[in-house]
Design a protein around this motif. Sequence first.
Motif, PDB file in Angstrom:
ATOM      1  N   ARG A 379      38.510  33.861  34.692  1.00 27.38           N
ATOM      2  CA  ARG A 379      38.520  34.397  36.042  1.00 27.38           C
ATOM      3  C   ARG A 379      39.761  35.253  36.282  1.00 27.38           C
ATOM      4  O   ARG A 379      39.748  36.216  37.006  1.00 27.38           O
ATOM      5  CB  ARG A 379      38.482  33.240  37.060  1.00 27.38           C
ATOM      6  N   LEU A 380      40.854  34.845  35.681  1.00 30.27           N
ATOM      7  CA  LEU A 380      42.120  35.498  35.996  1.00 30.27           C
ATOM      8  C   LEU A 380      42.566  36.523  34.965  1.00 30.27           C
ATOM      9  O   LEU A 380      43.468  37.285  35.222  1.00 30.27           O
ATOM     10  CB  LEU A 380      43.229  34.441  36.113  1.00 30.27           C
ATOM     11  N   GLY A 381      41.941  36.537  33.821  1.00 31.42           N
ATOM     12  CA  GLY A 381      42.467  37.403  32.776  1.00 31.42           C
ATOM     13  C   GLY A 381      43.734  36.798  32.224  1.00 31.42           C
ATOM     14  O   GLY A 381      44.026  35.625  32.436  1.00 31.42           O
ATOM     15  N   ASN A 382      44.503  37.590  31.530  1.00 34.54           N
ATOM     16  CA  ASN A 382      45.709  37.053  30.904  1.00 34.54           C
ATOM     17  C   ASN A 382      46.816  36.791  31.913  1.00 34.54           C
ATOM     18  O   ASN A 382      47.569  35.851  31.795  1.00 34.54           O
ATOM     19  CB  ASN A 382      46.219  38.007  29.827  1.00 34.54           C
ATOM     20  N   VAL A 383      46.903  37.696  32.888  1.00 41.12           N
ATOM     21  CA  VAL A 383      47.918  37.516  33.915  1.00 41.12           C
ATOM     22  C   VAL A 383      47.299  36.712  35.051  1.00 41.12           C
ATOM     23  O   VAL A 383      46.221  37.030  35.527  1.00 41.12           O
ATOM     24  CB  VAL A 383      48.390  38.880  34.453  1.00 41.12           C
ATOM     25  N   SER A 384      47.956  35.650  35.466  1.00 45.28           N
ATOM     26  CA  SER A 384      47.433  34.896  36.589  1.00 45.28           C
ATOM     27  C   SER A 384      48.071  35.422  37.859  1.00 45.28           C
ATOM     28  O   SER A 384      49.237  35.179  38.138  1.00 45.28           O
ATOM     29  CB  SER A 384      47.722  33.414  36.395  1.00 45.28           C
ATOM     30  N   ARG A 385      47.302  36.133  38.605  1.00 41.47           N
ATOM     31  CA  ARG A 385      47.820  36.729  39.828  1.00 41.47           C
ATOM     32  C   ARG A 385      47.782  35.700  40.959  1.00 41.47           C
ATOM     33  O   ARG A 385      46.905  34.835  40.996  1.00 41.47           O
ATOM     34  CB  ARG A 385      46.978  37.941  40.237  1.00 41.47           C
ATOM     35  N   ALA A 386      48.692  35.855  41.885  1.00 43.26           N
ATOM     36  CA  ALA A 386      48.759  34.940  43.026  1.00 43.26           C
ATOM     37  C   ALA A 386      47.443  34.930  43.788  1.00 43.26           C
ATOM     38  O   ALA A 386      46.902  33.879  44.124  1.00 43.26           O
ATOM     39  CB  ALA A 386      49.907  35.347  43.946  1.00 43.26           C
ATOM     40  N   ILE A 387      46.927  36.089  44.023  1.00 45.36           N
ATOM     41  CA  ILE A 387      45.727  36.202  44.841  1.00 45.36           C
ATOM     42  C   ILE A 387      44.533  35.519  44.182  1.00 45.36           C
ATOM     43  O   ILE A 387      43.656  34.982  44.857  1.00 45.36           O
ATOM     44  CB  ILE A 387      45.423  37.703  45.142  1.00 45.36           C
ATOM     45  N   ASP A 388      44.508  35.519  42.854  1.00 46.14           N
ATOM     46  CA  ASP A 388      43.382  34.895  42.160  1.00 46.14           C
ATOM     47  C   ASP A 388      43.389  33.378  42.321  1.00 46.14           C
ATOM     48  O   ASP A 388      42.332  32.747  42.343  1.00 46.14           O
ATOM     49  CB  ASP A 388      43.404  35.259  40.673  1.00 46.14           C
TER      50      ASP A 388
END
Length: 552
Positions: A379-388
């Motif tokens: 769901r987040l890809g490699n970078v975990s973004r705050a918004i995700d």
Amino acid sequence: MEQLQNTLIKIVSDIFDKEDVSLGITVPEPQFGDFTSNIALKLSKELAASPREVALKIKDALSQENFEWLKSVEIAGPGFLNFSLSDSALWQQATATPHQTMDGTHVVLEYSCPNAFKELHAGHLYQTLVGDVLGNMLVREGAKVTRTNFGGDVGLHVAKSMWGIQDLLQGFDIAKLEAMPKDEHAAFLSKAYVHGAKSYEDNDLVKLQVEDFNKQVYGLHSSENENDFSKVYWMCRDWSYEYFKEFYESIEVAPFDRFYPESETAPVGLGLVRGAVDVFVESDGAIIFKGEDVGLHTRVFITRENLPTYETKDLGVIKLEHDEYDFDKRVLITGNDQAEYMKVVFAAAARVMPDVAQKMKHLTNGTIRFGDGQKMSSRLGNVSRAIDVIDGASQLVEADNEDLKKVLSLGAVKYSFLKQRFGADIAFDLEESVSLHGNSGPYLQYAYVRAHSILQKAEAVDVEPEFTESERAFAQKISQFEAVMADAARDLAQQIICTYLYELAQSFNRFYEDNRVIDDERQAVRLMLVTRYAQILHDGLAVLGIRVPEKM
RNA sequence: GUACCCGUAGCUCAGCUGGAUAGAGCGUUGGCUUGCGGAGCCAAAGGUCGUAGGUUCGAAUCCUGUCGGGUACACCA
């Protein structure tokens, strides 16, 4: 509790002829009473008497006073003194107002600290939530708290972003930027940074251009400039700050009192470094601080290119915060990869600002491990973004309206982060965080809803507190609230609050299992308990930045 | 190599200014039960608190060594 402590100190100093008695009173397992003290164990060696003998003397002296607030004193185990309060004294403590243990202290709290031109990732979210709560905790104890946010709007990462922007737009094209919808700003800047950073690594020509951009960016802050480079920079910088502000609002944290862009702290830091020739030395063209002299390592403060590094900007923000707020204490939160680095900065600060340095504390957070593995990463890809993280929780929460959905999903994420001790890496599992079972935010929110629902059925009145056994067990847990809040603030340990609130809810469930509240002959006293319980859940969760619904 | 952080139940974590039988959630097993919101309650199983020493009346907690995992150590932030 204070009354008990003071009484004990007086008695111990009287009967053993001691000055400066220090003793702590703690809350033991419920079967041992309301409070316990190990003072007899501590004194036995010094007094050359067995712990139980010492305890007996204290108990006798205490018994002679016949305090009405003290129901019983027992000696147990190796020599513990166990105390039980009278019901009314217990209830008095249960309904105490905040202790205000930090009244008159001004704390500057620096956290979150994202860099302009980049997107907020999960680590920022975590640190922002904890920082917010630490601030709330201190405020509740009477401290004045100034929340600050120090972020990079100059420096190599910005230069990389600028390079990425001009490459993606094929030039510093203001028109293209102006045409971009607002909700795409953050993602665009993020993309530009990633592109710029990668090109910087892969291509030596780009590297040179980026280094040139870096100098240009610094230059924008010391002189007026109307070229396209300048316009793009200021526009994107505004986008960044606007995006930060909106994100903070969306996660319902207290607003920051002051943003310190690095462009502002850099000249201040440069002044400090240049002015302290006995502290900083030249080496290989750069200005450095030799940390080895104090058991640390050397760090560069001004580069060979004559540009300030993060070290110098950090020194600058320390000075600005001190000059502007004259803090009693400064608490800084960063990732734990900066632990050693910050020691060097603090050591340098101790040399140039000795009176300030001793007021500073550095807390660090670990990284987040996502517990549900593949699901989260896909769901987040490699970078975990705050918004995700926020969106992920929101998708899993069931609610019949948007506000409730937000209350529950934010509660889930916040509580899940907050319940773990700050410092080490933490685990985060989306499914677990939103679960209504177990130690979760939504569980506590539901606990509040239940209590609130009971209270809707009848009017609560204050009555003389005389408890049955199971009522008293619940009241005892309730009575610990203010002491817990004070401890948590003192130790800057928000998880203490989480643990307590969860145990409190468990205590209620045990009580509620076989004690009818409404339409029972003991309705009045039980409603009084439930009223205070609901209030504590509400107030405790509020300090954690978590709202409670009335229905769910 | 040096420094710092972290090793507690199958999993995820509390507990760490030394104190009484090491706690909780999830998971597993058994019981209660349509309840004032059962999204709960009771019980069982599960632990050499990484490991070896030391200090102490007493150590998951303090000290030292050691093993394992992570991070940082010159012009990034």
